[in-house]
Design a protein around this motif. Structure first.
Motif, PDB file in Angstrom:
ATOM      1  N   ILE A  73       7.986 -15.233  -8.693  1.00  0.00           N
ATOM      2  CA  ILE A  73       7.792 -13.992  -9.477  1.00  0.00           C
ATOM      3  C   ILE A  73       6.681 -13.147  -8.866  1.00  0.00           C
ATOM      4  O   ILE A  73       6.774 -11.928  -8.803  1.00  0.00           O
ATOM      5  CB  ILE A  73       7.506 -14.290 -10.963  1.00  0.00           C
ATOM      6  CG1 ILE A  73       8.522 -15.300 -11.523  1.00  0.00           C
ATOM      7  CG2 ILE A  73       7.566 -12.999 -11.783  1.00  0.00           C
ATOM      8  CD1 ILE A  73       8.352 -15.646 -12.980  1.00  0.00           C
ATOM      9  N   GLY A  74       5.604 -13.802  -8.380  1.00  0.00           N
ATOM     10  CA  GLY A  74       4.520 -13.069  -7.714  1.00  0.00           C
ATOM     11  C   GLY A  74       5.012 -12.257  -6.523  1.00  0.00           C
ATOM     12  O   GLY A  74       4.577 -11.125  -6.297  1.00  0.00           O
ATOM     13  N   SER A  75       5.928 -12.832  -5.751  1.00  0.00           N
ATOM     14  CA  SER A  75       6.443 -12.138  -4.558  1.00  0.00           C
ATOM     15  C   SER A  75       7.545 -11.140  -4.898  1.00  0.00           C
ATOM     16  O   SER A  75       7.778 -10.184  -4.160  1.00  0.00           O
ATOM     17  CB  SER A  75       7.024 -13.149  -3.571  1.00  0.00           C
ATOM     18  OG  SER A  75       6.020 -14.036  -3.167  1.00  0.00           O
ATOM     19  N   TYR A  76       8.242 -11.402  -5.990  1.00  0.00           N
ATOM     20  CA  TYR A  76       9.327 -10.515  -6.436  1.00  0.00           C
ATOM     21  C   TYR A  76       8.759  -9.151  -6.823  1.00  0.00           C
ATOM     22  O   TYR A  76       9.286  -8.101  -6.447  1.00  0.00           O
ATOM     23  CB  TYR A  76      10.022 -11.195  -7.611  1.00  0.00           C
ATOM     24  CG  TYR A  76      11.014 -10.363  -8.381  1.00  0.00           C
ATOM     25  CD1 TYR A  76      12.138  -9.833  -7.762  1.00  0.00           C
ATOM     26  CD2 TYR A  76      10.843 -10.139  -9.747  1.00  0.00           C
ATOM     27  CE1 TYR A  76      13.056  -9.093  -8.490  1.00  0.00           C
ATOM     28  CE2 TYR A  76      11.747  -9.403 -10.479  1.00  0.00           C
ATOM     29  CZ  TYR A  76      12.862  -8.879  -9.845  1.00  0.00           C
ATOM     30  OH  TYR A  76      13.751  -8.145 -10.577  1.00  0.00           O
ATOM     31  N   THR A  77       7.631  -9.149  -7.543  1.00  0.00           N
ATOM     32  CA  THR A  77       6.984  -7.887  -7.894  1.00  0.00           C
ATOM     33  C   THR A  77       6.025  -7.488  -6.776  1.00  0.00           C
ATOM     34  O   THR A  77       5.632  -8.308  -5.965  1.00  0.00           O
ATOM     35  CB  THR A  77       6.193  -8.017  -9.207  1.00  0.00           C
ATOM     36  OG1 THR A  77       5.171  -8.996  -9.030  1.00  0.00           O
ATOM     37  CG2 THR A  77       7.098  -8.413 -10.341  1.00  0.00           C
ATOM     38  N   THR A  78       5.656  -6.220  -6.746  1.00  0.00           N
ATOM     39  CA  THR A  78       4.813  -5.744  -5.653  1.00  0.00           C
ATOM     40  C   THR A  78       3.945  -4.573  -6.087  1.00  0.00           C
ATOM     41  O   THR A  78       4.385  -3.727  -6.856  1.00  0.00           O
ATOM     42  CB  THR A  78       5.687  -5.318  -4.450  1.00  0.00           C
ATOM     43  OG1 THR A  78       4.835  -4.783  -3.434  1.00  0.00           O
ATOM     44  CG2 THR A  78       6.716  -4.277  -4.835  1.00  0.00           C
ATOM     45  N   MET A  79       2.718  -4.580  -5.620  1.00  0.00           N
ATOM     46  CA  MET A  79       1.794  -3.483  -5.930  1.00  0.00           C
ATOM     47  C   MET A  79       1.662  -2.557  -4.723  1.00  0.00           C
ATOM     48  O   MET A  79       1.487  -1.350  -4.886  1.00  0.00           O
ATOM     49  CB  MET A  79       0.432  -4.094  -6.262  1.00  0.00           C
ATOM     50  CG  MET A  79      -0.642  -3.129  -6.658  1.00  0.00           C
ATOM     51  SD  MET A  79      -0.474  -2.662  -8.385  1.00  0.00           S
ATOM     52  CE  MET A  79      -1.823  -1.483  -8.525  1.00  0.00           C
ATOM     53  N   SER A  80       1.753  -3.119  -3.529  1.00  0.00           N
ATOM     54  CA  SER A  80       1.585  -2.296  -2.322  1.00  0.00           C
ATOM     55  C   SER A  80       2.742  -1.301  -2.191  1.00  0.00           C
ATOM     56  O   SER A  80       2.536  -0.135  -1.850  1.00  0.00           O
ATOM     57  CB  SER A  80       1.511  -3.186  -1.082  1.00  0.00           C
ATOM     58  OG  SER A  80       2.610  -4.059  -1.031  1.00  0.00           O
ATOM     59  N   THR A  81       3.978  -1.763  -2.481  1.00  0.00           N
ATOM     60  CA  THR A  81       5.129  -0.863  -2.375  1.00  0.00           C
ATOM     61  C   THR A  81       5.037   0.229  -3.432  1.00  0.00           C
ATOM     62  O   THR A  81       5.332   1.396  -3.151  1.00  0.00           O
ATOM     63  CB  THR A  81       6.447  -1.658  -2.537  1.00  0.00           C
ATOM     64  OG1 THR A  81       6.347  -2.863  -1.782  1.00  0.00           O
ATOM     65  CG2 THR A  81       7.629  -0.860  -2.041  1.00  0.00           C
ATOM     66  N   LEU A  82       4.601  -0.154  -4.634  1.00  0.00           N
ATOM     67  CA  LEU A  82       4.374   0.845  -5.693  1.00  0.00           C
ATOM     68  C   LEU A  82       3.421   1.925  -5.202  1.00  0.00           C
ATOM     69  O   LEU A  82       3.713   3.121  -5.311  1.00  0.00           O
ATOM     70  CB  LEU A  82       3.783   0.140  -6.927  1.00  0.00           C
ATOM     71  CG  LEU A  82       3.238   1.012  -8.055  1.00  0.00           C
ATOM     72  CD1 LEU A  82       4.323   1.432  -9.008  1.00  0.00           C
ATOM     73  CD2 LEU A  82       2.148   0.306  -8.831  1.00  0.00           C
ATOM     74  N   ASN A  83       2.281   1.526  -4.651  1.00  0.00           N
ATOM     75  CA  ASN A  83       1.285   2.505  -4.206  1.00  0.00           C
ATOM     76  C   ASN A  83       1.790   3.346  -3.026  1.00  0.00           C
ATOM     77  O   ASN A  83       1.556   4.552  -2.979  1.00  0.00           O
ATOM     78  CB  ASN A  83      -0.021   1.807  -3.824  1.00  0.00           C
ATOM     79  CG  ASN A  83      -0.796   1.367  -5.054  1.00  0.00           C
ATOM     80  OD1 ASN A  83      -0.776   2.047  -6.072  1.00  0.00           O
ATOM     81  ND2 ASN A  83      -1.466   0.240  -4.981  1.00  0.00           N
ATOM     82  N   THR A  84       2.488   2.704  -2.103  1.00  0.00           N
ATOM     83  CA  THR A  84       3.000   3.472  -0.954  1.00  0.00           C
ATOM     84  C   THR A  84       4.126   4.401  -1.394  1.00  0.00           C
ATOM     85  O   THR A  84       4.257   5.514  -0.881  1.00  0.00           O
ATOM     86  CB  THR A  84       3.480   2.518   0.151  1.00  0.00           C
ATOM     87  OG1 THR A  84       2.534   1.459   0.271  1.00  0.00           O
ATOM     88  CG2 THR A  84       3.571   3.230   1.483  1.00  0.00           C
ATOM     89  N   ASP A  85       4.950   3.953  -2.370  1.00  0.00           N
ATOM     90  CA  ASP A  85       5.975   4.839  -2.960  1.00  0.00           C
ATOM     91  C   ASP A  85       5.305   6.094  -3.519  1.00  0.00           C
ATOM     92  O   ASP A  85       5.792   7.212  -3.341  1.00  0.00           O
ATOM     93  CB  ASP A  85       6.678   4.146  -4.141  1.00  0.00           C
ATOM     94  CG  ASP A  85       7.636   3.048  -3.717  1.00  0.00           C
ATOM     95  OD1 ASP A  85       8.010   3.000  -2.533  1.00  0.00           O
ATOM     96  OD2 ASP A  85       8.006   2.230  -4.582  1.00  0.00           O
ATOM     97  N   ILE A  86       4.194   5.896  -4.238  1.00  0.00           N
ATOM     98  CA  ILE A  86       3.487   7.018  -4.868  1.00  0.00           C
ATOM     99  C   ILE A  86       2.969   7.984  -3.795  1.00  0.00           C
ATOM    100  O   ILE A  86       3.150   9.201  -3.903  1.00  0.00           O
ATOM    101  CB  ILE A  86       2.314   6.504  -5.743  1.00  0.00           C
ATOM    102  CG1 ILE A  86       2.869   5.738  -6.948  1.00  0.00           C
ATOM    103  CG2 ILE A  86       1.434   7.671  -6.220  1.00  0.00           C
ATOM    104  CD1 ILE A  86       1.817   4.979  -7.744  1.00  0.00           C
ATOM    105  N   ILE A  87       2.349   7.413  -2.752  1.00  0.00           N
ATOM    106  CA  ILE A  87       1.828   8.253  -1.663  1.00  0.00           C
ATOM    107  C   ILE A  87       2.973   9.025  -0.993  1.00  0.00           C
ATOM    108  O   ILE A  87       2.849  10.211  -0.691  1.00  0.00           O
ATOM    109  CB  ILE A  87       1.083   7.384  -0.611  1.00  0.00           C
ATOM    110  CG1 ILE A  87      -0.093   6.631  -1.256  1.00  0.00           C
ATOM    111  CG2 ILE A  87       0.598   8.235   0.566  1.00  0.00           C
ATOM    112  CD1 ILE A  87      -1.175   7.498  -1.823  1.00  0.00           C
ATOM    113  N   ASN A  88       4.111   8.365  -0.813  1.00  0.00           N
ATOM    114  CA  ASN A  88       5.277   9.039  -0.228  1.00  0.00           C
ATOM    115  C   ASN A  88       5.778  10.167  -1.116  1.00  0.00           C
ATOM    116  O   ASN A  88       6.136  11.243  -0.627  1.00  0.00           O
ATOM    117  CB  ASN A  88       6.417   8.028  -0.019  1.00  0.00           C
ATOM    118  CG  ASN A  88       6.377   7.427   1.370  1.00  0.00           C
ATOM    119  OD1 ASN A  88       6.068   8.108   2.337  1.00  0.00           O
ATOM    120  ND2 ASN A  88       6.680   6.142   1.471  1.00  0.00           N
TER     121      ASN A  88
END
Lengths: 127, 127
Positions: A73-88
């Motif tokens: 579950i820890g690897s299934y969710t992600t914070m880095s992709t969320l933040n990079t999505d936002i920057i994009n």
């Protein structure tokens, strides 16, 4: 052995997130990162349920907690992709989508974890 | 082959997050989830850098983007653990830590991704 359990969980979690991101790639608005959102909300819910079920007896259930909780579950969710999505999204000028995405991710994720933790199961012998 | 690359990334990311969580377990205040925080901030930074470097030519660098971006860094950071940490802090009455944790995770993570994306490298041939 601990590492093997976490590693197998990591494989399952990262592949599941990838499948969802591929599957959701053309939902609604192309620019909106639905895959990350779905993974983060459902993962937060399931980790809430799982934590409630198993982490109180962490020693007894150590391999299960590490494999499913930390690994999958820890690897299934992600914070880095969320933040990079936002920057994009910001970089592409999609400011209204940025706010929508942050709000749903933040409150939706917390709400999902809360729902999983407090509302799905009675805590064993507590409260 | 795609799945193998993502899976290997998932192993690396989940184990790295686990090592940091074990190493940081007794930093400062025991209740504060330093491990998750360190993984989320550093992972957001590195995914920012990585996205800037490689995702524009995604087809050409497909395996690298999937293995490192989706697999390793995506699995290294986590949203479900962040949310469950918050629910646990609330459940233990650590309200001031909750706000500190959310603020640092949210703004620190976004700032780290921004720094990685906009400030570390010149975008190849753009802007």
């Amino acid at each position: 052995m601990t590492y093997v359990f976490i590693g197998i969980g990591g494989i399952v979690g990262s592949l599941l997130r990838y499948f969802i991101s591929v599957w959701s790639d053309h939902l609604w608005i192309h620019a909106f990162p639905f895959g990350t959102l779905i993974a983060n909300l459902t993962g937060s819910f399931f980790l809430g349920v799982f934590t409630r079920m198993y982490s109180e007896n962490e020693k007894e259930n150590r391999m299960l907690v590490l494999s499913i909780g930390t690994g999958a579950i820890g690897s299934y969710t992600t914070m880095s992709t969320l933040n990079t999505d936002i920057i994009n999204l910001i970089d592409n000028g999609e400011i209204s989508l940025v706010f929508l995405y942050i709000l749903i991710s933040l409150f939706g994720g917390l709400g999902a974890a809360w729902l999983g933790y407090f509302r799905t199961l009675k805590k064993r012998g507590h409260k």
